[in-house]
Write an enzyme that holds these catalytic residues in place. Structure first.
Site, PDB file in Angstrom:
ATOM      1  N   GLY A 174      70.865  11.674  89.558  1.00 17.87           N
ATOM      2  CA  GLY A 174      70.399  12.893  90.214  1.00 17.87           C
ATOM      3  C   GLY A 174      69.645  13.708  89.203  1.00 17.87           C
ATOM      4  O   GLY A 174      68.864  13.159  88.424  1.00 17.87           O
ATOM      5  N   GLU A 175      69.912  14.972  89.167  1.00 15.66           N
ATOM      6  CA  GLU A 175      69.253  15.853  88.200  1.00 15.66           C
ATOM      7  C   GLU A 175      70.344  16.473  87.323  1.00 15.66           C
ATOM      8  O   GLU A 175      71.121  17.316  87.788  1.00 15.66           O
ATOM      9  CB  GLU A 175      68.439  16.911  88.968  1.00 15.66           C
ATOM     10  CG  GLU A 175      67.656  17.852  88.094  1.00 15.66           C
ATOM     11  CD  GLU A 175      66.790  17.140  87.069  1.00 15.66           C
ATOM     12  OE1 GLU A 175      66.041  16.214  87.437  1.00 15.66           O
ATOM     13  OE2 GLU A 175      66.882  17.509  85.882  1.00 15.66           O
ATOM     14  N   SER A 176      70.392  16.033  86.068  1.00 15.28           N
ATOM     15  CA  SER A 176      71.512  16.413  85.207  1.00 15.28           C
ATOM     16  C   SER A 176      71.585  17.928  84.977  1.00 15.28           C
ATOM     17  O   SER A 176      72.687  18.482  84.869  1.00 15.28           O
ATOM     18  CB  SER A 176      71.421  15.679  83.873  1.00 15.28           C
ATOM     19  OG  SER A 176      70.160  15.906  83.281  1.00 15.28           O
ATOM     20  N   CYS A 203      72.537   7.065  84.915  1.00 19.91           N
ATOM     21  CA  CYS A 203      71.328   7.875  84.775  1.00 19.91           C
ATOM     22  C   CYS A 203      71.660   9.342  84.451  1.00 19.91           C
ATOM     23  O   CYS A 203      72.066   9.625  83.333  1.00 19.91           O
ATOM     24  CB  CYS A 203      70.484   7.722  86.029  1.00 19.91           C
ATOM     25  SG  CYS A 203      68.756   8.066  85.742  1.00 19.91           S
ATOM     26  N   ARG A 214      65.793  11.958  77.667  1.00 22.87           N
ATOM     27  CA  ARG A 214      65.600  12.061  79.127  1.00 22.87           C
ATOM     28  C   ARG A 214      64.187  11.650  79.519  1.00 22.87           C
ATOM     29  O   ARG A 214      63.267  11.770  78.721  1.00 22.87           O
ATOM     30  CB  ARG A 214      65.840  13.494  79.597  1.00 22.87           C
ATOM     31  CG  ARG A 214      67.293  13.914  79.497  1.00 22.87           C
ATOM     32  CD  ARG A 214      67.455  15.365  79.886  1.00 22.87           C
ATOM     33  NE  ARG A 214      67.141  15.584  81.301  1.00 22.87           N
ATOM     34  CZ  ARG A 214      66.875  16.782  81.822  1.00 22.87           C
ATOM     35  NH1 ARG A 214      66.890  17.844  81.059  1.00 22.87           N
ATOM     36  NH2 ARG A 214      66.616  16.902  83.103  1.00 22.87           N
ATOM     37  N   ILE A 236      64.978   5.130  87.721  1.00 22.41           N
ATOM     38  CA  ILE A 236      64.337   6.278  88.374  1.00 22.41           C
ATOM     39  C   ILE A 236      64.293   7.433  87.371  1.00 22.41           C
ATOM     40  O   ILE A 236      65.339   8.015  87.061  1.00 22.41           O
ATOM     41  CB  ILE A 236      65.106   6.710  89.645  1.00 22.41           C
ATOM     42  CG1 ILE A 236      65.252   5.526  90.605  1.00 22.41           C
ATOM     43  CG2 ILE A 236      64.397   7.885  90.328  1.00 22.41           C
ATOM     44  CD1 ILE A 236      66.139   5.818  91.803  1.00 22.41           C
ATOM     45  N   HIS A 270      70.327   2.056  87.930  1.00 17.78           N
ATOM     46  CA  HIS A 270      71.169   2.334  89.100  1.00 17.78           C
ATOM     47  C   HIS A 270      71.651   1.056  89.802  1.00 17.78           C
ATOM     48  O   HIS A 270      71.066   0.670  90.819  1.00 17.78           O
ATOM     49  CB  HIS A 270      70.371   3.139  90.126  1.00 17.78           C
ATOM     50  CG  HIS A 270      70.023   4.506  89.683  1.00 17.78           C
ATOM     51  ND1 HIS A 270      70.820   5.599  89.941  1.00 17.78           N
ATOM     52  CD2 HIS A 270      68.962   4.975  88.995  1.00 17.78           C
ATOM     53  CE1 HIS A 270      70.262   6.685  89.439  1.00 17.78           C
ATOM     54  NE2 HIS A 270      69.130   6.337  88.854  1.00 17.78           N
ATOM     55  N   GLU A 328      73.996   0.769  91.773  1.00 18.03           N
ATOM     56  CA  GLU A 328      74.435   1.127  93.141  1.00 18.03           C
ATOM     57  C   GLU A 328      73.278   1.108  94.144  1.00 18.03           C
ATOM     58  O   GLU A 328      73.500   1.171  95.343  1.00 18.03           O
ATOM     59  CB  GLU A 328      75.134   2.503  93.123  1.00 18.03           C
ATOM     60  CG  GLU A 328      74.240   3.730  92.995  1.00 18.03           C
ATOM     61  CD  GLU A 328      73.672   3.971  91.593  1.00 18.03           C
ATOM     62  OE1 GLU A 328      73.906   3.152  90.685  1.00 18.03           O
ATOM     63  OE2 GLU A 328      72.960   4.981  91.419  1.00 18.03           O
TER      64      GLU A 328
HETATM   65  N1  GLN Z   1      65.628  12.479  85.067  1.00 15.84           N
HETATM   66  C1  GLN Z   1      66.921  12.857  85.562  1.00 15.84           C
HETATM   67  C2  GLN Z   1      67.593  13.855  84.617  1.00 15.84           C
HETATM   68  O1  GLN Z   1      67.110  14.100  83.570  1.00 15.84           O
HETATM   69  C3  GLN Z   1      67.797  11.644  85.735  1.00 15.84           C
HETATM   70  C4  GLN Z   1      67.229  10.776  86.806  1.00 15.84           C
HETATM   71  C5  GLN Z   1      68.249   9.982  87.567  1.00 15.84           C
HETATM   72  O2  GLN Z   1      69.447  10.263  87.550  1.00 15.84           O
HETATM   73  N2  GLN Z   1      67.784   9.017  88.337  1.00 15.84           N
HETATM   74  O3  GLN Z   1      68.605  14.374  84.937  1.00 15.84           O
END
Ligand code: GLN
Length: 190
Positions: free
Chosen positions: A47-49, A79, A106, A133, A169, A171
């Site tokens: 997701g978005e950390s 990720c 990242r 991703i 990923h 999953e």
């Molecule tokens: N680019 C995202 C981040 O820095 C990570 C991307 C992902 O979890 N697929 O959080």
């Protein structure tokens, strides 16, 4: 055996589906109330950390989950989940749980064109599909961190004690072998 899946944001549903497929119970963690149900292992999804890190603190989940991981609950970060676990984020001052001695870069493959699939070797499993991703890479690590997979010369999976991280990923594919590897770390066989 029940696996907690952090469900604040990002790709948690795919982890829940993969667990279902293997007949393993899951617990979606969104609030401190959810932590009252016992669970044996934890998945931190993609997701978005930055957003996940903020929500963890706002919802008072940060310290309880950090304690569980520090006390040895097996954890798998995919990720953004890997970013949450890293002790250092290249070029950034803020970290999140910071419990795994790795330096993570990242968006290592670029922000826009950074999503792609490949096939790579995962130690102890063999060739697996790898879906990236906007993925991070592991750019440095303590000597006790064991690297498990590489892509294009970059480390993209590692293990340290009870912690597993993958920049990609599993999953999002039909291949459940990395999940089974993680479940193996909990002492259960699937
Ligand atoms: N680019 C995202 C981040 O820095 C990570 C991307 C992902 O979890 N697929 O959080």
């Amino acid at each position: 055996m029940r696996v907690g899946v952090l469900a604040l944001q990002g790709g948690f549903v795919e982890h829940v589906h993969a667990l279902n497929k293997l007949g393993v119970s899951s617990l979606e963690i969104r609030s401190t109330q959810d932590l009252q149900t016992p669970f044996d292992a934890l998945i931190l999804p993609g997701g978005e950390s930055t957003v996940m890190g903020r929500l963890l603190r706002e919802l008072d989940l940060y310290y309880p989950l950090m304690d569980l991981i520090a006390q040895g609950m097996p954890v798998w970060g995919t990720c953004a989940g890997m970013i949450l676990l890293a002790s250092e984020l290249e070029g950034e001052v803020n970290t999140h749980f910071a419990l795994m001695p790795i330096t993570v870069r990242r968006n290592a493959f670029g922000r826009q064109l950074g999503s792609f699939s490949s096939i790579g070797m995962f130690e102890g499993i063999g060739e697996i599909p790898m879906t990236f991703i906007r993925a991070p890479i592991i750019h440095g690590a303590d000597k006790n961190v064991h690297m498990l997979a590489e892509y294009d010369g970059f480390s993209v999976a590692a293990r340290y004690d009870t912690m597993l991280v993958t920049a990609f990923h599993p999953e999002l594919t039909n291949d459940t072998r990395v999940l089974q590897y993680f479940l193996g770390m909990t002492g259960c066989r699937h």
